[in-house]
Design an enzyme around this catalytic site. Structure first.
Site, PDB file in Angstrom:
ATOM      1  N   ASP A  50       0.812  -1.221   0.000  1.00 30.98           N
ATOM      2  CA  ASP A  50       0.000   0.000   0.000  1.00 30.98           C
ATOM      3  C   ASP A  50       0.847   1.273   0.000  1.00 30.98           C
ATOM      4  O   ASP A  50       0.419   2.303  -0.536  1.00 30.98           O
ATOM      5  CB  ASP A  50      -0.937   0.033   1.224  1.00 30.98           C
ATOM      6  CG  ASP A  50      -2.233  -0.727   0.972  1.00 30.98           C
ATOM      7  OD1 ASP A  50      -2.304  -1.497  -0.016  1.00 30.98           O
ATOM      8  OD2 ASP A  50      -3.171  -0.571   1.778  1.00 30.98           O
ATOM      9  N   ASN A  94      -4.585  -2.446  -4.796  1.00 25.47           N
ATOM     10  CA  ASN A  94      -5.879  -2.425  -4.089  1.00 25.47           C
ATOM     11  C   ASN A  94      -5.787  -1.545  -2.848  1.00 25.47           C
ATOM     12  O   ASN A  94      -6.343  -1.863  -1.803  1.00 25.47           O
ATOM     13  CB  ASN A  94      -6.304  -3.849  -3.726  1.00 25.47           C
ATOM     14  CG  ASN A  94      -7.773  -3.903  -3.319  1.00 25.47           C
ATOM     15  OD1 ASN A  94      -8.509  -2.936  -3.513  1.00 25.47           O
ATOM     16  ND2 ASN A  94      -8.192  -5.008  -2.731  1.00 25.47           N
ATOM     17  N   ASP A 313     -11.616  -1.764  10.792  1.00 30.34           N
ATOM     18  CA  ASP A 313     -10.531  -2.661  10.364  1.00 30.34           C
ATOM     19  C   ASP A 313     -10.239  -3.742  11.399  1.00 30.34           C
ATOM     20  O   ASP A 313      -9.482  -4.682  11.113  1.00 30.34           O
ATOM     21  CB  ASP A 313      -9.237  -1.867  10.087  1.00 30.34           C
ATOM     22  CG  ASP A 313      -9.287  -1.132   8.759  1.00 30.34           C
ATOM     23  OD1 ASP A 313     -10.299  -1.246   8.035  1.00 30.34           O
ATOM     24  OD2 ASP A 313      -8.303  -0.430   8.441  1.00 30.34           O
ATOM     25  N   GLU A 341     -11.303  -4.710   0.963  1.00 24.63           N
ATOM     26  CA  GLU A 341     -10.518  -5.610   0.117  1.00 24.63           C
ATOM     27  C   GLU A 341     -11.385  -6.754  -0.412  1.00 24.63           C
ATOM     28  O   GLU A 341     -11.155  -7.314  -1.468  1.00 24.63           O
ATOM     29  CB  GLU A 341      -9.326  -6.166   0.903  1.00 24.63           C
ATOM     30  CG  GLU A 341      -8.162  -5.209   1.061  1.00 24.63           C
ATOM     31  CD  GLU A 341      -8.375  -4.127   2.091  1.00 24.63           C
ATOM     32  OE1 GLU A 341      -9.541  -3.831   2.479  1.00 24.63           O
ATOM     33  OE2 GLU A 341      -7.372  -3.531   2.535  1.00 24.63           O
ATOM     34  N   HIS A 384      -5.669  -9.106   3.334  1.00 20.79           N
ATOM     35  CA  HIS A 384      -4.654  -9.235   4.386  1.00 20.79           C
ATOM     36  C   HIS A 384      -5.259  -9.447   5.771  1.00 20.79           C
ATOM     37  O   HIS A 384      -4.744 -10.212   6.577  1.00 20.79           O
ATOM     38  CB  HIS A 384      -3.747  -8.008   4.370  1.00 20.79           C
ATOM     39  CG  HIS A 384      -4.461  -6.683   4.449  1.00 20.79           C
ATOM     40  ND1 HIS A 384      -3.993  -5.609   5.155  1.00 20.79           N
ATOM     41  CD2 HIS A 384      -5.644  -6.258   3.914  1.00 20.79           C
ATOM     42  CE1 HIS A 384      -4.835  -4.597   5.036  1.00 20.79           C
ATOM     43  NE2 HIS A 384      -5.836  -4.963   4.279  1.00 20.79           N
ATOM     44  N   ARG A 385      -6.377  -8.755   6.033  1.00 20.89           N
ATOM     45  CA  ARG A 385      -6.933  -8.850   7.405  1.00 20.89           C
ATOM     46  C   ARG A 385      -7.632 -10.191   7.644  1.00 20.89           C
ATOM     47  O   ARG A 385      -7.727 -10.644   8.785  1.00 20.89           O
ATOM     48  CB  ARG A 385      -7.866  -7.681   7.702  1.00 20.89           C
ATOM     49  CG  ARG A 385      -7.184  -6.348   7.550  1.00 20.89           C
ATOM     50  CD  ARG A 385      -7.764  -5.234   8.369  1.00 20.89           C
ATOM     51  NE  ARG A 385      -7.077  -4.008   7.991  1.00 20.89           N
ATOM     52  CZ  ARG A 385      -5.849  -3.652   8.389  1.00 20.89           C
ATOM     53  NH1 ARG A 385      -5.167  -4.439   9.220  1.00 20.89           N
ATOM     54  NH2 ARG A 385      -5.283  -2.525   7.995  1.00 20.89           N
ATOM     55  N   LYS A 410       0.049  -6.534   1.707  1.00 30.49           N
ATOM     56  CA  LYS A 410      -0.622  -5.240   1.492  1.00 30.49           C
ATOM     57  C   LYS A 410      -0.251  -4.239   2.592  1.00 30.49           C
ATOM     58  O   LYS A 410      -0.039  -3.058   2.322  1.00 30.49           O
ATOM     59  CB  LYS A 410      -2.141  -5.448   1.438  1.00 30.49           C
ATOM     60  CG  LYS A 410      -2.923  -4.188   1.103  1.00 30.49           C
ATOM     61  CD  LYS A 410      -4.392  -4.487   0.890  1.00 30.49           C
ATOM     62  CE  LYS A 410      -5.149  -3.303   0.316  1.00 30.49           C
ATOM     63  NZ  LYS A 410      -5.416  -2.223   1.260  1.00 30.49           N
TER      64      LYS A 410
HETATM   65  O1  S3P Z   1      -8.240   6.817   5.991  1.00 31.65           O
HETATM   66  C1  S3P Z   1      -7.668   5.755   6.228  1.00 31.65           C
HETATM   67  O2  S3P Z   1      -6.441   5.678   6.391  1.00 31.65           O
HETATM   68  C2  S3P Z   1      -8.481   4.518   6.339  1.00 31.65           C
HETATM   69  C3  S3P Z   1      -9.832   4.593   6.530  1.00 31.65           C
HETATM   70  C4  S3P Z   1     -10.678   3.405   6.679  1.00 31.65           C
HETATM   71  O3  S3P Z   1     -11.422   3.250   5.495  1.00 31.65           O
HETATM   72  P1  S3P Z   1     -12.967   3.741   5.338  1.00 31.65           P
HETATM   73  O4  S3P Z   1     -13.010   5.185   5.620  1.00 31.65           O
HETATM   74  O5  S3P Z   1     -13.233   3.405   3.917  1.00 31.65           O
HETATM   75  O6  S3P Z   1     -13.767   2.944   6.328  1.00 31.65           O
HETATM   76  C5  S3P Z   1      -9.876   2.130   6.916  1.00 31.65           C
HETATM   77  O7  S3P Z   1     -10.673   1.006   6.697  1.00 31.65           O
HETATM   78  C6  S3P Z   1      -8.667   2.062   6.017  1.00 31.65           C
HETATM   79  O8  S3P Z   1      -7.913   0.895   6.264  1.00 31.65           O
HETATM   80  C7  S3P Z   1      -7.757   3.243   6.247  1.00 31.65           C
HETATM   81  C1  PEP Z   2      -9.630  -1.224   4.211  1.00 32.28           C
HETATM   82  C2  PEP Z   2      -8.304  -1.247   4.195  1.00 32.28           C
HETATM   83  O1  PEP Z   2      -7.517  -0.615   3.323  1.00 32.28           O
HETATM   84  P1  PEP Z   2      -7.769   0.404   2.127  1.00 32.28           P
HETATM   85  O2  PEP Z   2      -9.176   0.884   2.189  1.00 32.28           O
HETATM   86  O3  PEP Z   2      -6.782   1.500   2.356  1.00 32.28           O
HETATM   87  O4  PEP Z   2      -7.474  -0.369   0.878  1.00 32.28           O
HETATM   88  C3  PEP Z   2      -7.559  -2.002   5.237  1.00 32.28           C
HETATM   89  O5  PEP Z   2      -6.325  -1.851   5.311  1.00 32.28           O
HETATM   90  O6  PEP Z   2      -8.166  -2.770   5.992  1.00 32.28           O
END
Ligand code: S3P
Ligand code: PEP
Length: 425
Positions: A50, A94, A313, A341, A384-385, A410
């Site tokens: 990422d 992704n 998350d 994801e 990944h989660r 990721k």
């Molecule tokens: O702004 C961020 O860094 C994130 C916001 C969250 O997403 P959502 O806002 O889509 O829930 C989270 O799930 C993602 O892993 C990181």
């Molecule tokens: C939702 C996630 O990531 P992103 O939305 O940044 O792909 C995550 O890391 O759980």
């Protein structure tokens, strides 16, 4: 990476770990440092897919970024918001943060940009962000007119003005708009329309913006006024360890009746996912917050009812722990988890059932009733989660196999090594 990993059951997990840097903070700091005047030195940065796609994309618009893996340091030479695209392609795999933040950033430049990702990214929504950027004067659209990537930007700087933004699908839209807004030609006013999910990430965004020297007004996380024509100032910025990654180690303490300390985080961390510890406390664990560490000690686990909209998350981690509770656990408030994801409600329910639980799926969550645990081959859906969380079940139950464990790259390429190390005591 191997095709699968069989998890070996172990006794109570005890130890201390400092997870790699926060994905959310690393990718915000990279965006802001790229726009800044002058050099920024980002310490404790995450190295993973990422962040690599973010770095690669920023380099494509001329931002010089040096990486020292030994010290986890990124040195970024800001371009002051002046960059030009010429059908510049950004491939984002992704990474939701990269897609949403870079889409907003691209509108600040001049010329043409195209942002694309893997097949799943082409299913992840971005329409609300596109609409808001249009309200601010951007010339932007999705290639297939389906409100999902690829995104096409024909940039001429962002004029600014007023925009409303929906907050029920992803907070990343708002975070992307906020980080770009100081570079609009005139003031930007943003109004959140309806529910806002994942609110702690928005607070993280406004905090890091201020840390890099811009001003903004904010009203209850719903209305924001950002003066245009500002610049971020390059600086040295220390990134916290990743709190979502930390949840797996706190979860390991919970499922095994052990005691795990995560270094580098505190109750006051910028990341809302530290709140996962409160969920564990409700389930029966003991949580000890220090100024630079948080320790979880396992206890007898009870089922709980919990709205996880702010810490979505960590739903999969909580689900793994819930399998060891003495009653059902109901998670609500996470309808947005269907757009991540993978569909983290339906697909999670499917894997929990394989492990012996009864799962009642709702639109915005699920009720997990623990059953007799059983061996299972866990499908990870390239999430990944899914891999990191359900591996915890294997610390207690024989025969848990995680398929495609390489998907942890990721956000956490060395997860299984770190888990094995802490389990070895
Ligand atoms: O702004 C961020 O860094 C994130 C916001 C969250 O997403 P959502 O806002 O889509 O829930 C989270 O799930 C993602 O892993 C990181
Ligand atoms: C939702 C996630 O990531 P992103 O939305 O940044 O792909 C995550 O890391 O759980």
């Amino acid at each position: 990476m191997v095709a699968e990993i069989a998890i070996t059951p172990c006794g109570p997990v005890t130890g201390s770990i400092r997870p790699p840097g926060s994905k959310s903070l690393t990718n915000r700091a990279l965006i802001i440092a790229a726009l800044a005047e002058g050099q920024s030195i980002l310490t404790g940065a995450l190295e993973s897919e990422d962040t690599e796609v973010m770095i690669d994309s920023l380099r494509r618009i001329g931002v010089a970024i040096a990486h020292d893996p030994a010290s986890h340091t990124l040195t970024v030479e800001g371009n002051g918001g002046k960059f030009r695209g010429d059908n510049t392609e950004m491939f984002i795999a992704n990474s939701g943060t990269s897609m949403r933040f870079l889409t907003a950033l691209a509108t600040l430049g001049t010329g043409t940009f195209r942002l694309d990702g893997i097949a799943r990214m082409r299913e992840r929504p971005i329409g609300d962000l596109i609409e808001a950027l249009k309200q601010l004067g951007a010339n932007i659209r999705t290639e297939f007119d389906n409100a999902c990537p690829p995104v096409l930007v024909d940039a001429h700087g962002l004029p600014g003005g007023k925009a409303t933004i929906a907050g029920n699908i992803s907070s990343q839209y708002l975070s992307g708009l906020l980080m770009a807004a100081p570079y609009a030609s005139s003031q930007v006013q943003l109004q959140v329309d309806g529910e806002l999910v994942s609110q702690p990430y928005v607070r993280m965004t406004t905090q890091i913006m201020r840390d890099f020297g811009v001003t903004l007004e904010e009203n209850d996380c719903r209305r924001f006024v950002i003066p245009g024509g500002q610049t971020y100032r390059g600086c040295e910025y220390a990134i916290e360890p990743d709190a979502s990654a930390a949840s797996y180690f706190w979860g390991a303490a919970a499922v095994s009746g052990g005691k795990v300390t995560v270094a580098g985080l505190s109750r006051d961390a910028l990341q809302g996912d530290v709140g996962f510890c409160e969920a564990l406390a409700q389930m029966g664990c003991q949580v000890d917050y220090q100024t630079d560490s948080v320790t979880v000690t396992g206890g007898k686990l009870h089922g709980i009812n919990i709205d996880m909209g702010e810490i979505s998350d960590t739903v999969q981690t909580l689900a793994a722990v819930a399998l060891f509770a003495d009653g059902p656990t109901t998670v609500t408030g996470v309808a947005h988890n269907r757009h991540k994801e993978t569909d983290r409600i339906s697909d999670l329910a499917c894997e929990l059932r394989k492990l012996g639980a009864t799962v009642d799926e709702q639109e915005d969550g699920m009720t997990i009733t623990p059953g007799k645990l059983q061996p299972a081959r866990i499908e990870t859906y390239n999430d990944h989660r899914m891999a990191m969380s359900l591996a915890l079940v294997g610390l207690r139950q024989e025969g848990v196999v995680i398929l495609n464990p390489g998907c942890t790259s990721k956000t956490y390429p060395h997860y299984f090594e770190d888990l094995a190390q802490i389990c070895a005591g």
